[in-house]
Write a protein that holds these residues in place. Structure first.
Motif, PDB file in Angstrom:
ATOM      1  N   ALA A  17      35.581  33.548  66.973  1.00  0.00           N
ATOM      2  CA  ALA A  17      35.974  34.899  67.417  1.00  0.00           C
ATOM      3  C   ALA A  17      36.774  35.618  66.339  1.00  0.00           C
ATOM      4  O   ALA A  17      37.727  36.351  66.621  1.00  0.00           O
ATOM      5  N   GLY A  18      36.401  35.398  65.088  1.00  0.00           N
ATOM      6  CA  GLY A  18      37.040  36.070  63.960  1.00  0.00           C
ATOM      7  C   GLY A  18      38.240  35.342  63.397  1.00  0.00           C
ATOM      8  O   GLY A  18      38.680  35.655  62.279  1.00  0.00           O
ATOM      9  N   ALA A  19      38.806  34.385  64.145  1.00  0.00           N
ATOM     10  CA  ALA A  19      39.994  33.646  63.678  1.00  0.00           C
ATOM     11  C   ALA A  19      39.530  32.420  62.897  1.00  0.00           C
ATOM     12  O   ALA A  19      39.603  31.284  63.390  1.00  0.00           O
ATOM     13  N   LEU A  20      39.071  32.615  61.670  1.00  0.00           N
ATOM     14  CA  LEU A  20      38.539  31.514  60.873  1.00  0.00           C
ATOM     15  C   LEU A  20      39.616  30.479  60.588  1.00  0.00           C
ATOM     16  O   LEU A  20      40.798  30.808  60.476  1.00  0.00           O
ATOM     17  N   PRO A  21      39.225  29.187  60.484  1.00  0.00           N
ATOM     18  CA  PRO A  21      40.207  28.157  60.143  1.00  0.00           C
ATOM     19  C   PRO A  21      40.999  28.533  58.895  1.00  0.00           C
ATOM     20  O   PRO A  21      40.474  29.174  57.975  1.00  0.00           O
ATOM     21  N   THR A  22      42.239  28.100  58.856  1.00  0.00           N
ATOM     22  CA  THR A  22      43.150  28.519  57.789  1.00  0.00           C
ATOM     23  C   THR A  22      42.591  28.214  56.400  1.00  0.00           C
ATOM     24  O   THR A  22      42.743  29.015  55.471  1.00  0.00           O
ATOM     25  N   TRP A  23      41.911  27.081  56.238  1.00  0.00           N
ATOM     26  CA  TRP A  23      41.463  26.698  54.898  1.00  0.00           C
ATOM     27  C   TRP A  23      40.436  27.661  54.332  1.00  0.00           C
ATOM     28  O   TRP A  23      40.317  27.794  53.109  1.00  0.00           O
ATOM     29  N   MET A  24      39.680  28.361  55.217  1.00  0.00           N
ATOM     30  CA  MET A  24      38.685  29.307  54.712  1.00  0.00           C
ATOM     31  C   MET A  24      39.046  30.757  55.023  1.00  0.00           C
ATOM     32  O   MET A  24      38.278  31.668  54.683  1.00  0.00           O
TER      33      MET A  24
ATOM     34  N   LEU B 202      45.826  41.178  65.450  1.00  0.00           N
ATOM     35  CA  LEU B 202      44.499  41.768  65.590  1.00  0.00           C
ATOM     36  C   LEU B 202      43.601  41.394  64.412  1.00  0.00           C
ATOM     37  O   LEU B 202      42.385  41.256  64.558  1.00  0.00           O
ATOM     38  N   GLU B 203      44.204  41.219  63.245  1.00  0.00           N
ATOM     39  CA  GLU B 203      43.446  40.853  62.048  1.00  0.00           C
ATOM     40  C   GLU B 203      43.263  39.340  61.913  1.00  0.00           C
ATOM     41  O   GLU B 203      42.703  38.868  60.935  1.00  0.00           O
ATOM     42  N   LYS B 204      43.744  38.571  62.893  1.00  0.00           N
ATOM     43  CA  LYS B 204      43.559  37.118  62.967  1.00  0.00           C
ATOM     44  C   LYS B 204      44.205  36.380  61.786  1.00  0.00           C
ATOM     45  O   LYS B 204      43.689  35.358  61.324  1.00  0.00           O
ATOM     46  N   ILE B 205      45.341  36.854  61.292  1.00  0.00           N
ATOM     47  CA  ILE B 205      46.033  36.189  60.186  1.00  0.00           C
ATOM     48  C   ILE B 205      46.604  34.855  60.680  1.00  0.00           C
ATOM     49  O   ILE B 205      47.332  34.811  61.680  1.00  0.00           O
ATOM     50  N   PRO B 206      46.303  33.736  60.009  1.00  0.00           N
ATOM     51  CA  PRO B 206      46.778  32.431  60.505  1.00  0.00           C
ATOM     52  C   PRO B 206      48.302  32.322  60.605  1.00  0.00           C
ATOM     53  O   PRO B 206      48.822  31.847  61.615  1.00  0.00           O
TER      54      PRO B 206
ATOM     55  N   LYS C 143      50.096  23.202  53.606  1.00  0.00           N
ATOM     56  CA  LYS C 143      49.319  22.271  52.773  1.00  0.00           C
ATOM     57  C   LYS C 143      48.560  21.268  53.636  1.00  0.00           C
ATOM     58  O   LYS C 143      47.377  20.988  53.384  1.00  0.00           O
ATOM     59  N   ASP C 144      49.208  20.754  54.659  1.00  0.00           N
ATOM     60  CA  ASP C 144      48.563  19.761  55.516  1.00  0.00           C
ATOM     61  C   ASP C 144      47.369  20.374  56.254  1.00  0.00           C
ATOM     62  O   ASP C 144      46.298  19.757  56.336  1.00  0.00           O
ATOM     63  N   VAL C 145      47.539  21.586  56.772  1.00  0.00           N
ATOM     64  CA  VAL C 145      46.462  22.251  57.512  1.00  0.00           C
ATOM     65  C   VAL C 145      45.285  22.555  56.599  1.00  0.00           C
ATOM     66  O   VAL C 145      44.123  22.339  56.949  1.00  0.00           O
ATOM     67  N   VAL C 146      45.564  23.048  55.386  1.00  0.00           N
ATOM     68  CA  VAL C 146      44.502  23.431  54.456  1.00  0.00           C
ATOM     69  C   VAL C 146      43.813  22.200  53.879  1.00  0.00           C
ATOM     70  O   VAL C 146      42.581  22.113  53.847  1.00  0.00           O
ATOM     71  N   ASP C 147      44.583  21.233  53.416  1.00  0.00           N
ATOM     72  CA  ASP C 147      43.990  20.048  52.782  1.00  0.00           C
ATOM     73  C   ASP C 147      43.135  19.242  53.749  1.00  0.00           C
ATOM     74  O   ASP C 147      42.122  18.654  53.355  1.00  0.00           O
ATOM     75  N   SER C 148      43.516  19.217  55.010  1.00  0.00           N
ATOM     76  CA  SER C 148      42.754  18.458  56.011  1.00  0.00           C
ATOM     77  C   SER C 148      41.564  19.246  56.543  1.00  0.00           C
ATOM     78  O   SER C 148      40.767  18.723  57.313  1.00  0.00           O
ATOM     79  N   LYS C 149      41.474  20.515  56.139  1.00  0.00           N
ATOM     80  CA  LYS C 149      40.425  21.418  56.643  1.00  0.00           C
ATOM     81  C   LYS C 149      40.404  21.412  58.171  1.00  0.00           C
ATOM     82  O   LYS C 149      39.338  21.352  58.808  1.00  0.00           O
ATOM     83  N   ALA C 150      41.589  21.507  58.738  1.00  0.00           N
ATOM     84  CA  ALA C 150      41.726  21.540  60.195  1.00  0.00           C
ATOM     85  C   ALA C 150      41.035  22.780  60.747  1.00  0.00           C
ATOM     86  O   ALA C 150      40.994  23.830  60.096  1.00  0.00           O
ATOM     87  N   LYS C 151      40.520  22.656  61.946  1.00  0.00           N
ATOM     88  CA  LYS C 151      39.784  23.778  62.561  1.00  0.00           C
ATOM     89  C   LYS C 151      40.747  24.696  63.298  1.00  0.00           C
ATOM     90  O   LYS C 151      40.547  25.042  64.476  1.00  0.00           O
ATOM     91  N   LYS C 152      41.807  25.106  62.609  1.00  0.00           N
ATOM     92  CA  LYS C 152      42.788  26.016  63.220  1.00  0.00           C
ATOM     93  C   LYS C 152      43.413  26.884  62.130  1.00  0.00           C
ATOM     94  O   LYS C 152      43.287  26.622  60.961  1.00  0.00           O
TER      95      LYS C 152
END
Length: 597
Positions: free
Chosen positions: A489-496, A546-550, A588-597
């Motif tokens: 819904a536009g809120a892409l995972p933080t790593w991407m 509204l812009e879905k900033i993590p 770093k933990d969220v991005v490096d793990s490519k978490a889906k959030k």
């Protein structure tokens, strides 16, 4: 299959028959209300049905409501559907007398030995191969909904007349229709074609053309991130990077067979019929180009498998009526690759290709919504769609079936869906509206190596033809971006996410401090910005949501004094004050793990 399941809406064949009959009910309703409208075609589709009509003016919502009402009447009339056949001349005369020119054209285009059948329901008769329900009374009139009306070229040809297409949906129970409409309303909120534009991932411009989207900075950044990641993953799996031309002379496509089998789908530069002048075509695929890497010198069996990968820009002349946002486009970028291998390496390499595709799709969060289709040839080979002998196809399909069965892949068979040179495994994905598209393919090719003279020398010093696997790892990047926007819904995972962190200074005094911290994040490879506008902090937070900033980092005078930041996560809300180092560790933990959030 039991009789109960045979006539259940869970049975795809029955569901398609139900919707196909609905399209005939729609056409009958149209002829009752607007007798001068000409009929074109009306099939069932994956998600309902449609009918194309030749009418001077577009249909309004009021028109659709009136048609729905008439369809309900036809269902209550319980009209019997009766099939009959006519010889070609009589069939043409029958439709000429009804003044249905599109039906006449369809009849004239049928093969000479075709059975020409019709279905009659009350005072209405339509050209159709069927099948249909036995009565309009089988359809629940209060569970029919005509969902939209759009333009569509006759037979998908932009040089032909623009018709009016009415889409519809129907269910055996009104509660099922209500649930579907509620689901569609939710889907609209996720539709990448709207949400992707609202969030400024892409746009389209009429005077540039259909199917040629402009990727805005956000969209371009996401695709760049995905491309770099895929290229790195492929390199670790033994792929060699190539970069090949975007066009070639027709000579190349003649060798590969694309000139004979795919000419209508290519953009031609020059006159394809003038043999006295050079003629080029933009590439619709990369395979014949990448083969030249193998052909650059004599190859030994010790060099195989040769895994070639490329981030390829391709061009395909899709029908204008098929264009849809980033999902159906005419220029796109794909994670394309070709593996050249010995026959004894086929199963292991195919397994590796499937493992790579599943890894990529799982990492971006799409695998659980994928299905698998084993696309096979049609032995009747209508219109000479396929090359090779029946023996070669049987061998290739038997090899792929054994591999898929050994791997335990749960697949459906796609009859007549193979590439012209070999069978393939298509990984399918449904968009938010339920329409299915292929996102990844893995194809076995036992034909093209011989066309290009791609021999290797085996351990006995003899020349042998290799097998080839055509594959993608994440498929078309534009289509993947569309599906990611819809999935999240536009809120892409933080790593991407194109923007991972936004600093929100509460006062002007905090602006420089925010820039200092943002530069630190940027130096460590993160994407951070500062909203230094003279606006209230509440407005900045609402806009960021509204812009879905993590992550939004609120920074005030107390944060400056204590060397802290106050992060807000888009899902968890206020995370409380913490040191900048503590926040960066979380990021770093969220991005490096490519978490889906």
């Amino acid at each position: 299959m039991s009789e109960e399941n045979k006539f259940s809406f869970e049975n795809k064949e029955y569901r398609q028959t139900y919707w196909h009959t609905c399209s005939h009910v729609l056409a009958q309703a149209m002829k009752r209300l607007h007798p001068d409208v000409k009929l074109a075609i009306g099939p069932s589709i994956d998600n309902g049905f449609y009918y194309d009509f030749d009418t001077p003016a577009p249909f309004t919502p009021e028109d659709l409501a009136a048609l729905e009402g008439e369809m309900r009447k036809i269902c209550k009339e319980k009209l019997k559907l009766e099939r009959f056949e006519l010889p070609r001349a009589e069939a043409v005369k029958f439709m000429e007398e009804k003044e249905e020119p599109y039906k006449v054209e369809l009849i004239n285009d049928l093969p000479e030995d075709a059975v020409i059948s019709f279905y009659k329901q009350g005072d209405f008769t339509d050209l159709c191969a069927g099948p249909h329900l036995d009565s309009t009374g089988r359809i629940k009139g209060n569970a029919i909904k005509l969902t939209s009306a759009t333009g569509a070229y006759w037979r998908g040809d932009s040089n032909r007349k623009m018709l009016q297409r009415i889409y519809g949906i129907a269910f055996p129970k009104k509660e099922e229709l209500d649930a579907y409409l509620e689901q569609q309303a939710e889907a609209l909120k996720r539709d990448h074609n709207k949400l992707g534009r609202d969030l400024e991932y892409f746009t389209t411009v009429d005077y540039i053309g259909q199917g040629l989207p402009i990727l805005l900075p956000k969209g371009a950044r996401v695709i760049q991130l995905l491309q770099r990641w895929v290229e790195d993953v492929e390199q670790k799996r033994g792929y060699l990077l190539t970069k090949t031309p975007l066009m070639a002379k027709r000579d190349l496509y003649r060798i590969s067979g694309h000139w004979d089998h795919y000419l209508d789908g290519m953009f031609i530069l020059g006159d394809p019929h003038d043999e006295t002048k050079e003629c080029f075509a933009l590439r619709p695929m990369t395979c014949p180009f990448q083969y030249q890497v193998f052909l650059n010198r004599q190859r030994s069996y010790r060099e195989l498998p040769m895994r070639l990968g490329e981030t390829s820009t391709l061009f395909r002349n899709e029908d204008s009526g098929e264009m849809h946002g980033l999902i159906r486009v005419r220029q796109f970028t794909i994670s394309e690759g070709h593996l050249i291998l010995r026959p004894d390496q086929l199963e292991e390499e195919f397994k590796g290709c499937l493992d790579l595709a599943k890894y990529c799709l799982e990492t971006v969060g799409m695998l659980d919504k994928c299905t698998f289709r084993f696309s096979q040839w049609n032995p009747a080979n209508p219109n000479n769609k396929y090359e090779g002998t029946a023996e070669q196809w049987d061998h290739a399909q038997a090899a792929m079936k054994k591999i898929l069965d050994d791997l335990g892949v749960n697949y459906e068979v796609g009859f007549d869906e193979a590439a012209f040179y070999g069978p393939k495994l298509d990984i399918q994905f449904h968009n938010v509206f339920g329409k299915e598209d292929t996102i990844v393919t893995i194809q076995i090719d036992m034909l093209l190596a011989e066309k290009f003279g791609m021999y290797y020398v085996d351990e006995n010093g003899e020349k042998k033809l290799p097998y080839i696997i055509h594959r993608t790892s994440l498929g078309c990047y534009e289509r993947t971006l569309a599906y990611l926007i819809e999935t999240y819904a536009g809120a892409l995972p933080t790593w991407m996410a194109p923007e991972q962190v936004r600093f929100l200074p509460v006062t002007d005094r905090a602006v420089d401090y925010c820039y200092e911290l943002a530069h630190k994040l940027e130096a460590n490879g993160y994407r951070a910005t500062v909203d230094a506008r003279n606006e209230k902090i509440g407005k900045k937070i609402r806009e960021g949501q509204l812009e879905k900033i993590p992550y939004m980092l609120v920074v005030g005078d107390r944060d400056m004094e204590n060397n802290t930041v106050s992060p807000r996560n888009r899902t968890e809300g206020d995370m409380g004050a913490m040191s900048f180092e503590a926040f960066e560790a979380i990021l770093k933990d969220v991005v490096d793990s490519k978490a889906k959030k």
